[in-house]
Design an enzyme around this catalytic site. Sequence first.
Site, PDB file in Angstrom:
ATOM      1  N   ASP A  59       3.992   3.918   4.758  1.00 34.83           N
ATOM      2  CA  ASP A  59       4.134   3.905   3.304  1.00 34.83           C
ATOM      3  C   ASP A  59       4.357   5.307   2.739  1.00 34.83           C
ATOM      4  O   ASP A  59       3.625   6.243   3.079  1.00 34.83           O
ATOM      5  CB  ASP A  59       2.876   3.314   2.668  1.00 34.83           C
ATOM      6  CG  ASP A  59       2.559   1.910   3.177  1.00 34.83           C
ATOM      7  OD1 ASP A  59       2.777   1.645   4.370  1.00 34.83           O
ATOM      8  OD2 ASP A  59       2.076   1.092   2.376  1.00 34.83           O
ATOM      9  N   HIS A  61       5.193   5.578  -0.967  1.00 34.11           N
ATOM     10  CA  HIS A  61       4.618   5.369  -2.298  1.00 34.11           C
ATOM     11  C   HIS A  61       4.911   6.512  -3.285  1.00 34.11           C
ATOM     12  O   HIS A  61       3.998   7.036  -3.936  1.00 34.11           O
ATOM     13  CB  HIS A  61       3.109   5.141  -2.199  1.00 34.11           C
ATOM     14  CG  HIS A  61       2.747   3.736  -1.801  1.00 34.11           C
ATOM     15  ND1 HIS A  61       3.153   2.633  -2.527  1.00 34.11           N
ATOM     16  CD2 HIS A  61       2.022   3.252  -0.754  1.00 34.11           C
ATOM     17  CE1 HIS A  61       2.702   1.534  -1.939  1.00 34.11           C
ATOM     18  NE2 HIS A  61       2.014   1.873  -0.866  1.00 34.11           N
ATOM     19  N   ASP A  91       7.364   0.115   1.488  1.00 30.11           N
ATOM     20  CA  ASP A  91       6.526   0.662   0.421  1.00 30.11           C
ATOM     21  C   ASP A  91       6.956   2.075   0.065  1.00 30.11           C
ATOM     22  O   ASP A  91       6.202   3.050   0.212  1.00 30.11           O
ATOM     23  CB  ASP A  91       5.036   0.613   0.787  1.00 30.11           C
ATOM     24  CG  ASP A  91       4.429  -0.765   0.542  1.00 30.11           C
ATOM     25  OD1 ASP A  91       5.200  -1.724   0.356  1.00 30.11           O
ATOM     26  OD2 ASP A  91       3.187  -0.867   0.538  1.00 30.11           O
ATOM     27  N   ASP A  94       6.045   3.046  -6.202  1.00 28.50           N
ATOM     28  CA  ASP A  94       4.752   2.725  -6.824  1.00 28.50           C
ATOM     29  C   ASP A  94       3.670   3.712  -6.413  1.00 28.50           C
ATOM     30  O   ASP A  94       3.728   4.355  -5.370  1.00 28.50           O
ATOM     31  CB  ASP A  94       4.282   1.295  -6.492  1.00 28.50           C
ATOM     32  CG  ASP A  94       5.106   0.224  -7.192  1.00 28.50           C
ATOM     33  OD1 ASP A  94       5.652   0.515  -8.270  1.00 28.50           O
ATOM     34  OD2 ASP A  94       5.191  -0.895  -6.662  1.00 28.50           O
ATOM     35  N   ARG A  95       2.669   3.798  -7.260  1.00 25.59           N
ATOM     36  CA  ARG A  95       1.487   4.644  -7.103  1.00 25.59           C
ATOM     37  C   ARG A  95       1.810   6.122  -7.328  1.00 25.59           C
ATOM     38  O   ARG A  95       1.257   6.740  -8.218  1.00 25.59           O
ATOM     39  CB  ARG A  95       0.807   4.437  -5.741  1.00 25.59           C
ATOM     40  CG  ARG A  95       0.296   3.012  -5.521  1.00 25.59           C
ATOM     41  CD  ARG A  95      -0.529   2.931  -4.247  1.00 25.59           C
ATOM     42  NE  ARG A  95      -0.961   1.567  -3.954  1.00 25.59           N
ATOM     43  CZ  ARG A  95      -2.035   0.987  -4.452  1.00 25.59           C
ATOM     44  NH1 ARG A  95      -2.803   1.659  -5.284  1.00 25.59           N
ATOM     45  NH2 ARG A  95      -2.352  -0.256  -4.125  1.00 25.59           N
ATOM     46  N   ASN A 123       5.818  -4.949   0.856  1.00 24.93           N
ATOM     47  CA  ASN A 123       5.473  -5.800  -0.284  1.00 24.93           C
ATOM     48  C   ASN A 123       5.788  -5.135  -1.623  1.00 24.93           C
ATOM     49  O   ASN A 123       5.947  -5.814  -2.642  1.00 24.93           O
ATOM     50  CB  ASN A 123       3.996  -6.207  -0.228  1.00 24.93           C
ATOM     51  CG  ASN A 123       3.048  -5.023  -0.275  1.00 24.93           C
ATOM     52  OD1 ASN A 123       3.106  -4.133   0.580  1.00 24.93           O
ATOM     53  ND2 ASN A 123       2.172  -4.990  -1.258  1.00 24.93           N
ATOM     54  N   HIS A 124       5.914  -3.801  -1.640  1.00 28.28           N
ATOM     55  CA  HIS A 124       6.273  -3.112  -2.879  1.00 28.28           C
ATOM     56  C   HIS A 124       7.783  -3.101  -3.113  1.00 28.28           C
ATOM     57  O   HIS A 124       8.218  -2.630  -4.168  1.00 28.28           O
ATOM     58  CB  HIS A 124       5.722  -1.690  -2.893  1.00 28.28           C
ATOM     59  CG  HIS A 124       4.273  -1.630  -3.222  1.00 28.28           C
ATOM     60  ND1 HIS A 124       3.786  -1.348  -4.487  1.00 28.28           N
ATOM     61  CD2 HIS A 124       3.182  -1.858  -2.437  1.00 28.28           C
ATOM     62  CE1 HIS A 124       2.471  -1.382  -4.468  1.00 28.28           C
ATOM     63  NE2 HIS A 124       2.072  -1.689  -3.239  1.00 28.28           N
ATOM     64  N   HIS A 182       5.966  -4.373   8.214  1.00 27.41           N
ATOM     65  CA  HIS A 182       5.182  -3.699   7.179  1.00 27.41           C
ATOM     66  C   HIS A 182       3.729  -4.158   7.193  1.00 27.41           C
ATOM     67  O   HIS A 182       2.803  -3.344   7.235  1.00 27.41           O
ATOM     68  CB  HIS A 182       5.762  -3.942   5.793  1.00 27.41           C
ATOM     69  CG  HIS A 182       4.922  -3.303   4.721  1.00 27.41           C
ATOM     70  ND1 HIS A 182       4.870  -1.942   4.547  1.00 27.41           N
ATOM     71  CD2 HIS A 182       4.053  -3.837   3.801  1.00 27.41           C
ATOM     72  CE1 HIS A 182       4.020  -1.656   3.568  1.00 27.41           C
ATOM     73  NE2 HIS A 182       3.514  -2.786   3.103  1.00 27.41           N
ATOM     74  N   ARG A 243      -7.482  -9.388   0.240  1.00 24.87           N
ATOM     75  CA  ARG A 243      -6.414  -9.260  -0.751  1.00 24.87           C
ATOM     76  C   ARG A 243      -6.019 -10.616  -1.331  1.00 24.87           C
ATOM     77  O   ARG A 243      -5.321 -10.685  -2.331  1.00 24.87           O
ATOM     78  CB  ARG A 243      -5.154  -8.673  -0.114  1.00 24.87           C
ATOM     79  CG  ARG A 243      -5.224  -7.311   0.472  1.00 24.87           C
ATOM     80  CD  ARG A 243      -3.853  -6.974   1.056  1.00 24.87           C
ATOM     81  NE  ARG A 243      -3.858  -5.843   1.957  1.00 24.87           N
ATOM     82  CZ  ARG A 243      -3.380  -4.638   1.662  1.00 24.87           C
ATOM     83  NH1 ARG A 243      -2.886  -4.417   0.469  1.00 24.87           N
ATOM     84  NH2 ARG A 243      -3.396  -3.662   2.552  1.00 24.87           N
ATOM     85  N   HIS A 269       1.038  -0.573   5.317  1.00 24.22           N
ATOM     86  CA  HIS A 269       0.363  -1.495   4.415  1.00 24.22           C
ATOM     87  C   HIS A 269      -1.073  -1.132   4.069  1.00 24.22           C
ATOM     88  O   HIS A 269      -1.522  -1.388   2.952  1.00 24.22           O
ATOM     89  CB  HIS A 269       0.420  -2.909   4.990  1.00 24.22           C
ATOM     90  CG  HIS A 269       0.135  -4.009   4.020  1.00 24.22           C
ATOM     91  ND1 HIS A 269       0.639  -4.017   2.727  1.00 24.22           N
ATOM     92  CD2 HIS A 269      -0.588  -5.157   4.141  1.00 24.22           C
ATOM     93  CE1 HIS A 269       0.246  -5.117   2.114  1.00 24.22           C
ATOM     94  NE2 HIS A 269      -0.506  -5.823   2.941  1.00 24.22           N
TER      95      HIS A 269
END
Length: 387
Positions: A59, A61, A91, A94-95, A123-124, A182, A243, A269
């Site tokens: 990731d 991010h 991913d 985001d973040r 998933n992002h 992922h 989750r 992930h």
Amino acid sequence: SSFRHGFSTNVPLLSPNTPEMDISALKDCVLAVSNHCRRRTISEPRLLELPGPCHVLGDIHGNLLDLEFFARCLWPAGPEAAAGNFLFLGDFVDRGKDSIAAIGYIMAMKILNPKKWWMIRGNHETREVNGNIDHYQDGSFLRQCHRLFGEIDGQRVWETVNTFFDTLPLAASIDGKVFCVHGGIPRSLCTEEASLDMIRQVENPLRFASNNRMVYDMLWSDPTPPARESQALDGEGFGQSPRGSSCFGKQALEGFLEKYRFEHILRGHEAQKSGVGVNTDSRITTIFSTSSDHFPGEIRASCGSVLVENGQMKPMVKKIDESPTLKPTYAGYVEPTDLPQQVHSYANLTSIPVAWNTVHPPGPQMQQFTSQLHGMAQPNPRYYYVG
């Protein structure tokens, strides 16, 4: 060239927040790069089959600083001048605050190096996640697009990039021995009649990943800590994670590896304070390539990648300068333990090669080896490798 600026010239990457940036030109650039990249990935197989050597990153991010760290360390003269492949486990956004610059650079590198630079979907890379402003707030990819380009143009950029995400491959294998995904393994691939053709036959583009249960599990599932297996899993080794998505345990993992003759699984992930985490059974490794935006401010975290080459895996993590000890986590399976960082001023890079089926958490003393990797004849002392 805007996204590539600095990574091959030892100048920091130009962030969209730089005052002199032409926002209109950047918008046109992101749209063009997204559309061009999509035309490449829509023709790629849903299950990539890559040879080693291959650097695998987890990731990102939106963390531009850590992405620059990997660029300077792994492809200092550009991917075209480095040996082997580069695989990102999803991913990208985001973040972190620089999602636009990070995904822009990653897409641009795909265009420039289409046979060396590979990405799979996380998933992002779905609209329901990277468009969730309520949850991610300033870290949301959609909000960052709105803030930089305005609501109308920002919505267009966000949708165009997501249209590219719809075409990303879903998994990869390296040398036919390492399975890369992922999240994790889906239940549907572990039945007697299942085959990897089920991945290869997924429609492309796939706009609604959540409508395909197998794909959803590949993007979202997690390994279950052994202590929870008896309570959390059913007779086939699957269950529901904290989750709210699926999870899997040792039984499902071993069945999947045996069925498809894989030796190991590389995934992202889950945040790892040490950057790379290995489970206690040494069959699955979690890679996290961002060191920020996932832990409370007082916790220092690292970021990592893994080189797969000649039947070995060589994990790499970024040195935590401010901390005298590194506290690794192993995919949630064991409690963090102190690991002395016996890094000397001349020690630059250290490497611990491990076979696919004999990956073990580091012992109380970290072995160190000087490593001469591709294009790294004069290693930078900021970088080191740890098993």
